[in-house]
Design an enzyme around this catalytic site. Structure first.
Site, PDB file in Angstrom:
ATOM      1  N   ARG A  33    -127.198 -14.147 -85.201  1.00 17.88           N
ATOM      2  CA  ARG A  33    -126.779 -13.616 -86.502  1.00 17.88           C
ATOM      3  C   ARG A  33    -125.444 -14.239 -86.935  1.00 17.88           C
ATOM      4  O   ARG A  33    -125.213 -14.462 -88.131  1.00 17.88           O
ATOM      5  CB  ARG A  33    -126.657 -12.095 -86.444  1.00 17.88           C
ATOM      6  CG  ARG A  33    -127.961 -11.331 -86.161  1.00 17.88           C
ATOM      7  CD  ARG A  33    -129.087 -11.645 -87.099  1.00 17.88           C
ATOM      8  NE  ARG A  33    -130.297 -10.878 -86.771  1.00 17.88           N
ATOM      9  CZ  ARG A  33    -131.243 -11.288 -85.915  1.00 17.88           C
ATOM     10  NH1 ARG A  33    -131.145 -12.451 -85.291  1.00 17.88           N
ATOM     11  NH2 ARG A  33    -132.305 -10.535 -85.692  1.00 17.88           N
TER      12      ARG A  33
ATOM     13  N   GLU B 276    -126.238 -17.616 -88.183  1.00 24.29           N
ATOM     14  CA  GLU B 276    -126.847 -17.490 -89.514  1.00 24.29           C
ATOM     15  C   GLU B 276    -125.781 -17.272 -90.586  1.00 24.29           C
ATOM     16  O   GLU B 276    -125.863 -17.827 -91.693  1.00 24.29           O
ATOM     17  CB  GLU B 276    -127.823 -16.310 -89.488  1.00 24.29           C
ATOM     18  CG  GLU B 276    -128.661 -16.158 -90.735  1.00 24.29           C
ATOM     19  CD  GLU B 276    -129.691 -15.040 -90.568  1.00 24.29           C
ATOM     20  OE1 GLU B 276    -130.665 -15.222 -89.812  1.00 24.29           O
ATOM     21  OE2 GLU B 276    -129.515 -13.968 -91.179  1.00 24.29           O
TER      22      GLU B 276
ATOM     23  N   SER C  39    -107.874 -23.258 -88.832  1.00 23.64           N
ATOM     24  CA  SER C  39    -107.872 -23.729 -87.453  1.00 23.64           C
ATOM     25  C   SER C  39    -108.677 -22.811 -86.546  1.00 23.64           C
ATOM     26  O   SER C  39    -108.608 -21.582 -86.676  1.00 23.64           O
ATOM     27  CB  SER C  39    -106.440 -23.808 -86.923  1.00 23.64           C
ATOM     28  OG  SER C  39    -106.450 -24.257 -85.574  1.00 23.64           O
TER      29      SER C  39
END
Lengths: 149, 149, 149, 149, 149, 149, 149, 149, 149, 149
Positions: free
Chosen positions: G90, G93, G116
């Site tokens: 997830r 995604e 960063s």
């Protein structure tokens, strides 16, 4: 008859280094070579000439057989086409971003050819800077011109 | 209303350069920047500050809109995870062979961290050598230390 | 101002060759180069020196601009990591099966190094044989020794 | 009942060779075969006829069972679709750059077909050259014509 | 001067076939070849001898230039390493499941070698069966023995 | 309680076969099945009915537990999406070159559907031929029609 | 001399944690660091300063050598380019769906640069919610501006 | 009848935004949504409720049909499994380095489950800092517990 | 003579549906088929029997040629081995997590074999639930038993 | 102190099941859960609540420590992006062929969202059918609506 492998010798070097509290810079100096080349040969990415192999073996008190192994031509293998370690990935990223630029400027300065990665050397140094020290990497490789026949 | 893309501007620059017989070194000098950065910005791998974008546009007699496009943050894309062009592949090979060595020496000289590829610069030069001239690449990036919290 | 690309010039060469009923061997002879190099330069895998580019352009009656394009350093790209065409796959298979053998014998004959693919040439010939004629491929590349520093 | 594998026999050969200070050329001569084929069979990339397997086993003083293993049809496996070792990668690069050229010239000289990688042989030699010695690789494979039915 | 490509000719053949309500079996019969070979040549996976190319062109009323294109050696390309269409995937699956078995039985019946995919032919037929008709695929390829030298 | 795995049983079968000097054809005959199916079941690519598993175990004098393992449904795994062994690669190549043709002819002869790889059988035979003997592979799979609902 | 590896120390920590019934939150508090950093250092994804390494070793009663190992710069490796575990997928995604959005908003708020991942920290917390509690992830990284030179 | 695609609408939004000199923050405020969600919906990574789609269309003076397109459920596609743009790659790197840590802490705080990427929201902000301003990313997703049945 | 492709017909169907404000359920009902099959045939993932192709063409007022195209056997292609759209990825995830379980239970209930994806049908429905409505997917495929021969 | 891993427990369960001649259906009934969930938890693809873990451990006479291991949150890993086993591949194929259809119908019935694979359950059953029994798979997952914020 037991065989000592490249991996065995690399492990011995790392252990001896850690136990004796040595640095790559110090080891390199002891055998009269650069730190970059010394580390890469210790990792099995370069073969050592016999005098350097023996100097390293003596300096780290490794078994005699190790000097023979260090002289063999290693098969250079890396298993990650795209490296994940951030320190190495940044180098990969530089090749992706600036590769076409390096190619264009080599062609402008030399003609159609490449920088050799075989007849090649590299230095790494620390450059002091008030905004934060910088890593400096200097690469030098022989220009090789494409052949026409 | 027609939109000018990054690709359009790159193509215009390459055409103007070829027709005027310019070099990257000359273009870079004209806008007061380094050849490496100038080429990479022209290729869409870096954004230009407005004064540099206008200087380049003026120098190459490009349409005004091009200066705006050159100032936008480009999305950096390369499509070959392993580059095939021999000149660029050799750089990839250097990362494969010497990446772990560069990492080890950065750690030895600085501590746990990396060389930045963002706060970064590079020079490429030709070094004369009786055994064959050499390509010299100098990279400099700010050392960034890992955070602990 | 329209730009002529490498792909345009390759297409022009192929069309001119087909329409004039030429062979690669004949074209190569006409420009005084080998068939292997001539074909690869025509395909955009090698840059042509100016005299050869002009000879080819004249021989095939291509537009003048094509001679300039043929002199540029091409970016060598192949899109299939594993080639599917059977004729090319067999070469890939030979590298897979005999690559470690070639490496071992180079090391035995020369020391730690490689055969250059840049300072390189190749010939292809037909060898008659009562059991079925054979394809002969001869490659020759400069031996490059790894550097120690 | 313990089984000896291909990998076991390859390791035995490498150890015996190193301990006796032999060369591939020498081993090949001892069994009356070429160095390329001898090395590749020792690596498990070719099956040996029984007389050659027994000659090799005798020459290196390997156990008798090794001769049986050397006669079996090996499954030829390579795990890197794109090889990383620079010496082998250059061969891969040659296939990428010159593969379409080799295909075109085979078609010009023979018709629609390929060079066999099965009915195939190869020699590797060192060619002296004042500008630096060269590696010569000669491949010969039977031309196979596509069938129409 | 416009060039007709392989893809153009394939598209012309498919359109002519659909418009004339032809079958591959019928087209194959008309040119005196097998349906498998005829279809694969029409798709650009095999080159046609000149008489067959002309017969096909005449039968489908294609332009004359198509006959020339059909005679050229095509570069065989497939873009899915693992095919997704279920009808083709099942063939891929058969190679995965039964490939080692086919290899073992070829070695048992012939010795160390392969079945040629070049000197090769194939038939496809429908076999009636009360439990459901079956597809029959018959492949025949010349046995090629590995060379020792 | 120690567990016998599929891999253990495959290894036992190969050892017993080698030591007794058997052939796959002979083993298949002894258990009343085809050589293709017998080999694939021995390799763990098919499950054996109990009578066949017991016949094989008895024929090769394997431990009783092996008969149970041979009856389990194996998980069919191959790790190379594109096989490297030349004998198996040629089959993969045939799927790449002729896959669309097989699909087109199945559709022409049967309608929209596939050849099953489950309700499937195969024979391999040697066909004598004055120009060189040929490998014949016959596959037969039930035609399965796509469902509309 | 036996060497303790990163993997050994990670395993020791997991075992000690399970046997003592500890939580990451509790361990983190005991050494005065955040749970995210503490877990990632324990997993070998961050190096520990010496005082924290010793505090952790003491808290979990690990052998003294473990404190040394925890201070070394680890090579950060993940082997799944696309993670399969649903909880981690997830996150992947979210990068795929919102990555371009995050980039656009960083450019709008800061200029051409990045967040960063080295000078970086993260907190994870549970937020009560009547419709179902929510996971809150807060990331903070230093803005790094691209260099022009 | 011409169809307007998602890509068309995204291009229109980007052009309108550039020409009117708008910011994502401003556009988001105008339609009463967050900048993250507004940008992702404009990019085709989220569907818009009808009132928001109409508000956006009105604010940017887009054609009426655009409002319909913005309401459709888009198919979310990203083509780089590993993103190359440095700004997005750093997010990918964070998932690689800290993914297992996030998973472990979710399990510690909630039990066996995940953070939803569907019932999810995110904010991006700039945090002033004397050592250099920082990017702050806050994600919030509903905890979803695995089902047992 | 212009040819209508599968992609053309899919685009026509989508446009006609949107302009007429139809639903898949409604279209399916109009042609007397299920919504799942109707949508997949419209997308080019299934061939239509002629009566259904004509019914669809009539219902949507498509040109007559479309009915012919809808009857052809499509080549089923998907280009993402791992789908990125979250709605489709979740299905892929279910196959990864529960695939071995489905296999084990099919073997327990039927014996060694598979569920056909050809002689197959599927229904999708909405199930009301006070904790949140649920998606129900019902798949039914013919059990196919492995053949032994 | 030795640690029991997930893999150890899975192996113990499989052995106990085989030795006691149990079925997944029987084991599931004994612990009062469904066969699908029981098998997947046994394989390490789901965590068990403590009462179920103890019931399973007692039913199969496993060591007490196994019950603890079964309660931990497993990291769900599958190593084949495209599964090779035919029984599992068919499920993957269904996702490839019908994934876009399932997505379209979910959107039609519910709006923009997905079927959860976390709040999810599945049943597998055998349906008698005179033309051949059928496998029925029923999946049910909570509908999750995309968030707008």
């Amino acid at each position: 008859m037991t065989d000592m492998t490249r991996e065995d010798v690399t492990a011995m070097i790392l252990t001896a280094k850690r136990q004796a509290g040595l640095t790559w810079e110090g080891i390199a100096e002891a055998i009269g070579m650069s730190p970059v080349w010394t580390h890469s040969a210790a990792m099995g990415m370069n073969a050592m000439p016999s005098d350097k192999a023996e100097a390293l073996t003596a300096h780290l008190a490794l078994p005699q057989e190790a000097a023979l192994v260090l002289q063999e031509s290693p098969t250079k293998v890396w298993t990650q086409a795209v490296p994940t370690d951030p320190c190495i990935y940044r180098l990969y990223e530089i090749v992706g971003v600036y590769g076409p630029t390096i190619k264009a400027l080599i062609h402008e300065k030399f003609g159609d050819g490449i920088m050799s990665a075989i007849d090649f050397d590299m230095q790494i140094s620390r450059v002091e800077n008030p905004k934060g020290d910088r890593v400096k990497i200097e690469m030098s490789g022989k220009y090789l011109s494409y052949n026409a026949w």
